[in-house]
Design a protein around this motif. Structure first.
Motif, PDB file in Angstrom:
ATOM      1  N   SER A  58      45.864  51.890  74.771  1.00 49.40           N
ATOM      2  CA  SER A  58      45.891  50.909  75.815  1.00 49.40           C
ATOM      3  C   SER A  58      44.650  50.762  76.564  1.00 49.40           C
ATOM      4  O   SER A  58      43.981  51.769  76.653  1.00 49.40           O
ATOM      5  CB  SER A  58      47.176  50.596  76.857  1.00 49.40           C
ATOM      6  OG  SER A  58      46.884  51.944  77.611  1.00 49.40           O
ATOM      7  N   THR A  60      44.703  50.933  79.755  1.00 45.65           N
ATOM      8  CA  THR A  60      44.994  51.828  80.818  1.00 45.65           C
ATOM      9  C   THR A  60      44.494  53.172  80.556  1.00 45.65           C
ATOM     10  O   THR A  60      43.887  54.025  80.891  1.00 45.65           O
ATOM     11  CB  THR A  60      46.246  51.717  81.452  1.00 45.65           C
ATOM     12  OG1 THR A  60      46.684  50.514  81.613  1.00 45.65           O
ATOM     13  CG2 THR A  60      46.596  52.695  82.530  1.00 45.65           C
ATOM     14  N   LEU A  63      40.868  53.805  80.253  1.00 42.69           N
ATOM     15  CA  LEU A  63      40.081  54.619  81.523  1.00 42.69           C
ATOM     16  C   LEU A  63      40.566  55.906  81.851  1.00 42.69           C
ATOM     17  O   LEU A  63      39.723  56.736  82.439  1.00 42.69           O
ATOM     18  CB  LEU A  63      40.937  53.527  82.654  1.00 42.69           C
ATOM     19  CG  LEU A  63      40.253  52.030  82.654  1.00 42.69           C
ATOM     20  CD1 LEU A  63      40.978  51.254  83.468  1.00 42.69           C
ATOM     21  CD2 LEU A  63      38.677  52.044  83.153  1.00 42.69           C
ATOM     22  N   PHE A  85      43.285  44.436  88.429  1.00 41.87           N
ATOM     23  CA  PHE A  85      44.567  44.799  88.027  1.00 41.87           C
ATOM     24  C   PHE A  85      44.610  46.258  88.379  1.00 41.87           C
ATOM     25  O   PHE A  85      43.719  47.123  88.199  1.00 41.87           O
ATOM     26  CB  PHE A  85      44.546  44.617  86.573  1.00 41.87           C
ATOM     27  CG  PHE A  85      45.712  44.725  85.880  1.00 41.87           C
ATOM     28  CD1 PHE A  85      46.789  44.156  86.362  1.00 41.87           C
ATOM     29  CD2 PHE A  85      46.093  45.766  84.714  1.00 41.87           C
ATOM     30  CE1 PHE A  85      48.127  44.541  85.713  1.00 41.87           C
ATOM     31  CE2 PHE A  85      46.947  46.098  84.460  1.00 41.87           C
ATOM     32  CZ  PHE A  85      48.319  45.311  84.818  1.00 41.87           C
ATOM     33  N   SER A  87      45.729  48.895  86.881  1.00 43.00           N
ATOM     34  CA  SER A  87      45.546  49.798  86.127  1.00 43.00           C
ATOM     35  C   SER A  87      44.212  50.583  86.399  1.00 43.00           C
ATOM     36  O   SER A  87      43.964  51.790  86.076  1.00 43.00           O
ATOM     37  CB  SER A  87      45.173  49.352  84.562  1.00 43.00           C
ATOM     38  OG  SER A  87      46.539  49.122  83.985  1.00 43.00           O
ATOM     39  N   THR A  88      43.505  49.941  86.921  1.00 46.55           N
ATOM     40  CA  THR A  88      41.882  50.615  87.370  1.00 46.55           C
ATOM     41  C   THR A  88      42.208  51.680  88.400  1.00 46.55           C
ATOM     42  O   THR A  88      41.455  52.817  88.225  1.00 46.55           O
ATOM     43  CB  THR A  88      41.003  49.571  87.993  1.00 46.55           C
ATOM     44  OG1 THR A  88      41.154  48.304  87.224  1.00 46.55           O
ATOM     45  CG2 THR A  88      39.372  49.767  88.041  1.00 46.55           C
ATOM     46  N   VAL A 130      34.554  46.521  87.849  1.00 47.65           N
ATOM     47  CA  VAL A 130      35.533  46.088  86.917  1.00 47.65           C
ATOM     48  C   VAL A 130      34.788  44.570  86.599  1.00 47.65           C
ATOM     49  O   VAL A 130      34.378  44.050  87.683  1.00 47.65           O
ATOM     50  CB  VAL A 130      36.795  45.753  87.483  1.00 47.65           C
ATOM     51  CG1 VAL A 130      37.781  44.853  86.833  1.00 47.65           C
ATOM     52  CG2 VAL A 130      37.659  46.982  87.987  1.00 47.65           C
ATOM     53  N   ASP A 156      35.072  49.004  83.706  1.00 52.89           N
ATOM     54  CA  ASP A 156      36.424  48.267  83.220  1.00 52.89           C
ATOM     55  C   ASP A 156      36.057  46.984  82.447  1.00 52.89           C
ATOM     56  O   ASP A 156      35.961  45.944  83.206  1.00 52.89           O
ATOM     57  CB  ASP A 156      37.461  48.350  84.488  1.00 52.89           C
ATOM     58  CG  ASP A 156      38.800  47.836  83.999  1.00 52.89           C
ATOM     59  OD1 ASP A 156      38.957  47.375  83.074  1.00 52.89           O
ATOM     60  OD2 ASP A 156      39.663  48.053  84.764  1.00 52.89           O
ATOM     61  N   ALA A 158      37.973  45.542  80.488  1.00 49.56           N
ATOM     62  CA  ALA A 158      39.246  45.218  79.998  1.00 49.56           C
ATOM     63  C   ALA A 158      39.453  43.821  79.847  1.00 49.56           C
ATOM     64  O   ALA A 158      40.227  43.141  78.908  1.00 49.56           O
ATOM     65  CB  ALA A 158      40.522  45.618  80.531  1.00 49.56           C
ATOM     66  N   GLN A 159      38.679  42.879  80.411  1.00 48.66           N
ATOM     67  CA  GLN A 159      38.682  41.479  80.462  1.00 48.66           C
ATOM     68  C   GLN A 159      37.390  41.014  79.935  1.00 48.66           C
ATOM     69  O   GLN A 159      37.084  39.709  80.051  1.00 48.66           O
ATOM     70  CB  GLN A 159      38.909  40.833  81.917  1.00 48.66           C
ATOM     71  CG  GLN A 159      40.290  41.372  82.539  1.00 48.66           C
ATOM     72  CD  GLN A 159      40.478  40.659  84.080  1.00 48.66           C
ATOM     73  OE1 GLN A 159      39.886  40.116  84.449  1.00 48.66           O
ATOM     74  NE2 GLN A 159      41.802  41.133  84.208  1.00 48.66           N
ATOM     75  N   SER A 180      40.695  46.429  76.662  1.00 46.58           N
ATOM     76  CA  SER A 180      42.199  46.324  76.370  1.00 46.58           C
ATOM     77  C   SER A 180      42.286  45.482  75.437  1.00 46.58           C
ATOM     78  O   SER A 180      41.477  44.568  75.244  1.00 46.58           O
ATOM     79  CB  SER A 180      43.037  46.066  77.644  1.00 46.58           C
ATOM     80  OG  SER A 180      44.194  45.505  77.090  1.00 46.58           O
ATOM     81  N   TYR A 182      45.249  44.237  74.731  1.00 47.85           N
ATOM     82  CA  TYR A 182      46.459  43.536  75.151  1.00 47.85           C
ATOM     83  C   TYR A 182      46.611  41.958  74.745  1.00 47.85           C
ATOM     84  O   TYR A 182      45.333  41.585  74.596  1.00 47.85           O
ATOM     85  CB  TYR A 182      46.618  43.570  76.663  1.00 47.85           C
ATOM     86  CG  TYR A 182      47.917  42.953  77.060  1.00 47.85           C
ATOM     87  CD1 TYR A 182      49.028  43.570  77.227  1.00 47.85           C
ATOM     88  CD2 TYR A 182      47.818  41.569  77.513  1.00 47.85           C
ATOM     89  CE1 TYR A 182      50.526  43.236  77.758  1.00 47.85           C
ATOM     90  CE2 TYR A 182      48.910  41.050  78.164  1.00 47.85           C
ATOM     91  CZ  TYR A 182      50.216  41.778  78.033  1.00 47.85           C
ATOM     92  OH  TYR A 182      51.395  41.170  78.825  1.00 47.85           O
ATOM     93  N   LYS A 185      44.057  39.137  76.059  1.00 48.60           N
ATOM     94  CA  LYS A 185      42.762  39.567  76.560  1.00 48.60           C
ATOM     95  C   LYS A 185      41.939  38.500  75.226  1.00 48.60           C
ATOM     96  O   LYS A 185      42.324  38.224  74.279  1.00 48.60           O
ATOM     97  CB  LYS A 185      42.462  40.676  76.371  1.00 48.60           C
ATOM     98  CG  LYS A 185      43.264  41.861  77.006  1.00 48.60           C
ATOM     99  CD  LYS A 185      43.058  41.879  78.584  1.00 48.60           C
ATOM    100  CE  LYS A 185      43.938  42.817  79.299  1.00 48.60           C
ATOM    101  NZ  LYS A 185      43.808  42.955  80.466  1.00 48.60           N
ATOM    102  N   GLY A 193      46.975  48.020  72.767  1.00 48.71           N
ATOM    103  CA  GLY A 193      45.833  48.711  72.100  1.00 48.71           C
ATOM    104  C   GLY A 193      44.635  48.731  73.078  1.00 48.71           C
ATOM    105  O   GLY A 193      44.590  47.961  74.099  1.00 48.71           O
ATOM    106  N   TYR A 309      44.933  38.502  91.457  1.00 47.21           N
ATOM    107  CA  TYR A 309      46.206  38.791  91.543  1.00 47.21           C
ATOM    108  C   TYR A 309      46.783  38.908  92.950  1.00 47.21           C
ATOM    109  O   TYR A 309      45.958  38.660  94.053  1.00 47.21           O
ATOM    110  CB  TYR A 309      45.779  40.518  91.503  1.00 47.21           C
ATOM    111  CG  TYR A 309      45.402  40.781  89.703  1.00 47.21           C
ATOM    112  CD1 TYR A 309      46.140  40.820  88.851  1.00 47.21           C
ATOM    113  CD2 TYR A 309      44.068  40.717  89.993  1.00 47.21           C
ATOM    114  CE1 TYR A 309      45.714  40.953  87.510  1.00 47.21           C
ATOM    115  CE2 TYR A 309      43.459  40.958  88.314  1.00 47.21           C
ATOM    116  CZ  TYR A 309      44.427  40.911  87.369  1.00 47.21           C
ATOM    117  OH  TYR A 309      43.912  41.090  86.041  1.00 47.21           O
TER     118      TYR A 309
END
Ligand SMILES: *Cc1c(COP(=O)(O)O)cnc(C)c1O
Length: 369
Positions: A58, A60, A63, A85, A87-88, A130, A156, A158-159, A180, A182, A185, A193, A309
């Motif tokens: 993942s 998460t 990281l 998010f 997770s960071t 991020v 990060d 992930a996005q 990520s 996910y 994404k 993953g 968020y």
């Protein structure tokens, strides 16, 4: 009803190719650390412009494993933005270290380089910028700060699959980039993953061992690791999707451009577009103090929206023990109250976009009347 995103559409458009990739992986039965994972790692590293990429379970875990691979753990502190998010920060705690928050720039809501020096203490060993909503953080001044103090920079990303910062892909700028896959994404699988990109070959080797329960070879354990691997079956699907990523990102950017045109002149803040940074438009986020009433209005019109968020990290109940006071990060706190994500996905229709923009217009017409 206009959905916030519709994940079934990509699969529907490439169904034959995806099903045959899945079926071949299932038939081949090399489910863990199999050949499709190796192939995907090679192509994802090439796409990002790094020497290696390591598939993990993942974003998460990516990281956490990246931090551990660079020796960050108990006794260490890591700077993370207060607005991201969760997770960071959770990954820092999972690695045994302590997250130290810093506020974000008002323009892009990414880590503000001007505030890093103030957050620095000798216990800080790394910084995690991020690339929020796909917009790259301002990596040059962040990198200069890190070099001044000998810190590790872990992106990060992930996005941010496919985003650029001054001609460099997200994930290739710091010591490592964490992605990520996910499903929602920009590059998503059919489940969880993640991957870590790096050009540090030794760190990549440690990441591979850490994600494989510390095994260097079967039953030879050299590190305390996690069980966090990217399945061969997910890698098979991701390999069919990677070649579409740039085109899908371009579609998202075209949708963003149209949103900007359709929403001009309204009392809302549109996403900034700073020079030298190219976003993959993971999310299209507007800001308005009337966020909650606008959101309720759009919901009534059958338009789904998101809030990315609702709380800055220092206001998260599980992170309050870190001891930050209310008001410590004003930009993050204001962002949490004002951000609203409008529907955004590559297959989105022009007519849906018009309906959304018309509804937003109607809302502001009513509140000013
Ligand atoms: C999605 C995301 C993560 C975590 O990725 P998972 O695969 O869901 O664990 C980390 N950071 C950011 C900014 C994210 O958006």
């Amino acid at each position: 009803m206009i959905r916030f995103t519709d994940l079934s559409l990509h699969h529907a458009a490439h169904r034959r190719q995806e099903l045959s990739a899945l079926s071949r992986a299932a038939q081949d039965a090399r489910y863990i650390r199999g050949p499709r994972l190796a192939a995907f790692e090679t192509s994802f590293a090439a796409y990002c412009g790094t020497r290696s990429s390591v598939g993990v379970g993942s974003g998460t875990d990516a990281l956490t494993i990246a931090l551990k691979a660079f020796g960050i753990g108990p006794g260490d502190c890591v700077i993370v933005p207060a607005f991201t998010f969760i997770s960071t920060a959770v990954s820092v705690i999972a690695a045994g270290a302590i997250p130290v928050f810093a506020d974000v720039e008002d323009s892009t809501l990414t880590l503000d380089p001007a505030l890093l020096e103030r957050a620095y203490t000798p216990r800080i060993k790394a910084v995690i910028p991020v690339h929020l909503y796909g917009m790259p953080a301002d990596m040059d001044p962040i990198g200069a700060f890190a070099r001044r103090h000998g810190l590790i920079v872990i992106e990060d990303a992930a996005q941010a699959h496919g985003s650029f910062y001054r001609g460099r892909r997200a994930g290739s700028i710091g010591h490592a980039g964490c992605f990520s896959f996910y499903p929602s994404k920009n590059l998503g699988g059919l489940g969880d993953g993640g991957a870590i990109t790096t050009s540090d070959t030794k760190a990549a080797e440690r990441m591979r061992i850490l994600g494989n329960i510390g095994q260097k070879t079967k039953y030879r354990h050299v590190l305390i690791g996690l069980n966090s691997r990217l399945d061969d079956i997910q890698a098979a699907v991701l390999s069919t999707r990677l070649p579409h990523l740039d085109r899908d990102n371009a579609k998202r950017r075209a949708i963003s451009k149209r949103y900007r045109r359709l929403l001009t002149g309204l009392p809302i803040r549109l996403p900034d577009d700073p020079a030298g940074r190219e976003t993959n438009m993971h999310l299209f986020v507007i800001r308005t103090p009337k966020r909650d009433t606008l959101r309720a209005f759009l919901t009534k019109r059958g338009i789904e929206t998101g809030i990315h968020y609702p709380l800055p990290l220092h206001r998260e109940p599980t992170l309050r023990h870190l001891g930050y006071r209310h008001g410590a990060f004003p930009v993050s706190e204001r962002a949490a109250k004002t951000v609203l994500s409008l529907p955004m996905y590559p297959e989105m229709s022009v007519s849906d976009q018009r309906r959304i923009a018309d509804a937003v217009r109607e809302f502001f017409r009513r509140v000013t009347e």
